[in-house]
Design a protein around this motif. Structure first.
Motif, PDB file in Angstrom:
ATOM      1  N   VAL A  82      49.863  48.955  48.824  1.00 31.14           N
ATOM      2  CA  VAL A  82      48.941  48.773  49.964  1.00 31.14           C
ATOM      3  C   VAL A  82      47.633  48.131  49.488  1.00 31.14           C
ATOM      4  O   VAL A  82      47.114  47.203  50.121  1.00 31.14           O
ATOM      5  CB  VAL A  82      48.688  50.112  50.685  1.00 31.14           C
ATOM      6  N   PHE A  83      47.099  48.601  48.354  1.00 26.51           N
ATOM      7  CA  PHE A  83      45.852  48.013  47.858  1.00 26.51           C
ATOM      8  C   PHE A  83      46.052  46.562  47.444  1.00 26.51           C
ATOM      9  O   PHE A  83      45.171  45.721  47.669  1.00 26.51           O
ATOM     10  CB  PHE A  83      45.291  48.819  46.683  1.00 26.51           C
ATOM     11  N   THR A  84      47.187  46.236  46.846  1.00 25.96           N
ATOM     12  CA  THR A  84      47.451  44.854  46.431  1.00 25.96           C
ATOM     13  C   THR A  84      47.542  43.931  47.635  1.00 25.96           C
ATOM     14  O   THR A  84      47.018  42.804  47.604  1.00 25.96           O
ATOM     15  CB  THR A  84      48.735  44.784  45.585  1.00 25.96           C
ATOM     16  N   LEU A  99      37.718  34.708  44.678  1.00 23.83           N
ATOM     17  CA  LEU A  99      38.480  34.420  43.467  1.00 23.83           C
ATOM     18  C   LEU A  99      37.680  33.570  42.495  1.00 23.83           C
ATOM     19  O   LEU A  99      37.637  33.856  41.290  1.00 23.83           O
ATOM     20  CB  LEU A  99      39.797  33.731  43.813  1.00 23.83           C
ATOM     21  N   HIS A 100      37.003  32.559  43.000  1.00 21.11           N
ATOM     22  CA  HIS A 100      36.184  31.703  42.133  1.00 21.11           C
ATOM     23  C   HIS A 100      35.069  32.516  41.472  1.00 21.11           C
ATOM     24  O   HIS A 100      34.811  32.385  40.275  1.00 21.11           O
ATOM     25  CB  HIS A 100      35.603  30.545  42.940  1.00 21.11           C
ATOM     26  N   GLU A 101      34.420  33.361  42.251  1.00 23.79           N
ATOM     27  CA  GLU A 101      33.338  34.196  41.723  1.00 23.79           C
ATOM     28  C   GLU A 101      33.869  35.207  40.700  1.00 23.79           C
ATOM     29  O   GLU A 101      33.240  35.448  39.669  1.00 23.79           O
ATOM     30  CB  GLU A 101      32.646  34.929  42.870  1.00 23.79           C
ATOM     31  N   LEU A 102      35.034  35.776  40.959  1.00 22.19           N
ATOM     32  CA  LEU A 102      35.638  36.731  40.030  1.00 22.19           C
ATOM     33  C   LEU A 102      35.979  36.061  38.705  1.00 22.19           C
ATOM     34  O   LEU A 102      35.652  36.586  37.627  1.00 22.19           O
ATOM     35  CB  LEU A 102      36.900  37.345  40.639  1.00 22.19           C
ATOM     36  N   VAL A 117      46.274  36.384  39.933  1.00 28.15           N
ATOM     37  CA  VAL A 117      45.305  37.484  39.999  1.00 28.15           C
ATOM     38  C   VAL A 117      45.892  38.660  40.783  1.00 28.15           C
ATOM     39  O   VAL A 117      45.748  39.816  40.378  1.00 28.15           O
ATOM     40  CB  VAL A 117      43.976  37.010  40.619  1.00 28.15           C
ATOM     41  N   THR A 118      46.585  38.378  41.870  1.00 29.12           N
ATOM     42  CA  THR A 118      47.217  39.445  42.645  1.00 29.12           C
ATOM     43  C   THR A 118      48.306  40.135  41.836  1.00 29.12           C
ATOM     44  O   THR A 118      48.439  41.365  41.878  1.00 29.12           O
ATOM     45  CB  THR A 118      47.808  38.874  43.955  1.00 29.12           C
ATOM     46  N   PHE A 119      49.063  39.368  41.071  1.00 31.80           N
ATOM     47  CA  PHE A 119      50.088  39.940  40.198  1.00 31.80           C
ATOM     48  C   PHE A 119      49.457  40.862  39.157  1.00 31.80           C
ATOM     49  O   PHE A 119      49.958  41.956  38.895  1.00 31.80           O
ATOM     50  CB  PHE A 119      50.881  38.821  39.516  1.00 31.80           C
ATOM     51  N   MET A 124      48.381  46.179  36.980  1.00 30.21           N
ATOM     52  CA  MET A 124      47.401  47.191  36.568  1.00 30.21           C
ATOM     53  C   MET A 124      47.556  48.466  37.390  1.00 30.21           C
ATOM     54  O   MET A 124      47.435  49.571  36.851  1.00 30.21           O
ATOM     55  CB  MET A 124      45.979  46.632  36.708  1.00 30.21           C
ATOM     56  N   GLY A 125      47.826  48.340  38.674  1.00 27.69           N
ATOM     57  CA  GLY A 125      48.029  49.511  39.525  1.00 27.69           C
ATOM     58  C   GLY A 125      49.269  50.295  39.128  1.00 27.69           C
ATOM     59  O   GLY A 125      49.237  51.528  39.054  1.00 27.69           O
ATOM     60  N   PHE A 126      50.367  49.590  38.840  1.00 28.06           N
ATOM     61  CA  PHE A 126      51.588  50.286  38.436  1.00 28.06           C
ATOM     62  C   PHE A 126      51.430  50.931  37.057  1.00 28.06           C
ATOM     63  O   PHE A 126      51.931  52.031  36.822  1.00 28.06           O
ATOM     64  CB  PHE A 126      52.787  49.341  38.453  1.00 28.06           C
ATOM     65  N   ALA A 127      50.731  50.263  36.154  1.00 24.94           N
ATOM     66  CA  ALA A 127      50.489  50.855  34.825  1.00 24.94           C
ATOM     67  C   ALA A 127      49.610  52.103  34.952  1.00 24.94           C
ATOM     68  O   ALA A 127      49.874  53.128  34.308  1.00 24.94           O
ATOM     69  CB  ALA A 127      49.830  49.835  33.909  1.00 24.94           C
ATOM     70  N   THR A 128      48.596  52.025  35.778  1.00 17.81           N
ATOM     71  CA  THR A 128      47.745  53.191  36.023  1.00 17.81           C
ATOM     72  C   THR A 128      48.550  54.328  36.628  1.00 17.81           C
ATOM     73  O   THR A 128      48.356  55.495  36.275  1.00 17.81           O
ATOM     74  CB  THR A 128      46.584  52.807  36.956  1.00 17.81           C
TER      75      THR A 128
END
Length: 148
Positions: A82-84, A99-102, A117-119, A124-128
């Motif tokens: 959901v967050f992704t 995205l450019h600023e990030l 970036v979304t991937f 990172m969410g699944f690893a967490t």
């Protein structure tokens, strides 16, 4: 369906808290600083902890490590998905300059697009989720120690 309704509910609540935290950071223009994403692990861990705690209360006598771990993984996976999806919508539809600023803030010289970036956000969410599930289950597992 009753077996997974609890982790789905907690996953949705956890994702709502993650989204709210992201939007609060966006209000103070700190959402492009990746250092603040470490707090996401605490939010996810707390959501997983509460889901497993409620599952143990619900099934006290039949609660097992496998059942708790499954609850933790489903909770974290729902929150991550959901967050992704929210992150993808935010970066493409709500704030197209995000995205450019990030990538400028990270300053790594990356040539990344929104898909990459979304991937990374999803991974990172699944690893967490896996780390938090293993950590939380150390607290809830039944011990084989003999009392003194």
């Amino acid at each position: 369906m009753k077996n997974i309704s609890l982790p789905i509910r907690f996953g949705l609540v956890t994702s709502a808290v993650l989204i709210a935290y992201f939007l609060v950071l966006a209000l103070v223009d700190k959402h492009t600083n990746p250092a603040f994403s470490f707090f996401n692990a605490l939010i996810t861990g707390l959501g997983i902890y509460e889901a497993v705690r409620f599952k143990k209360i619900e099934n006290f006598n039949s609660f097992s490590y496998a059942e708790g771990f499954k609850t933790a993984i489903i909770t974290g996976a729902v929150a991550t998905i959901v967050f992704t999806v929210f992150f993808l919508l935010y970066a493409t539809e709500i704030n197209s300059g995000f995205l450019h600023e990030l990538l400028r803030t990270v300053n790594g010289g990356f040539n990344a697009d929104i898909g990459m970036v979304t991937f990374v956000v999803a991974i990172m969410g699944f690893a967490t989720t896996v780390v938090a599930a293993l950590t939380v289950m150390q607290y809830f597992k039944k011990t084989g120690n003999v009392p003194q």
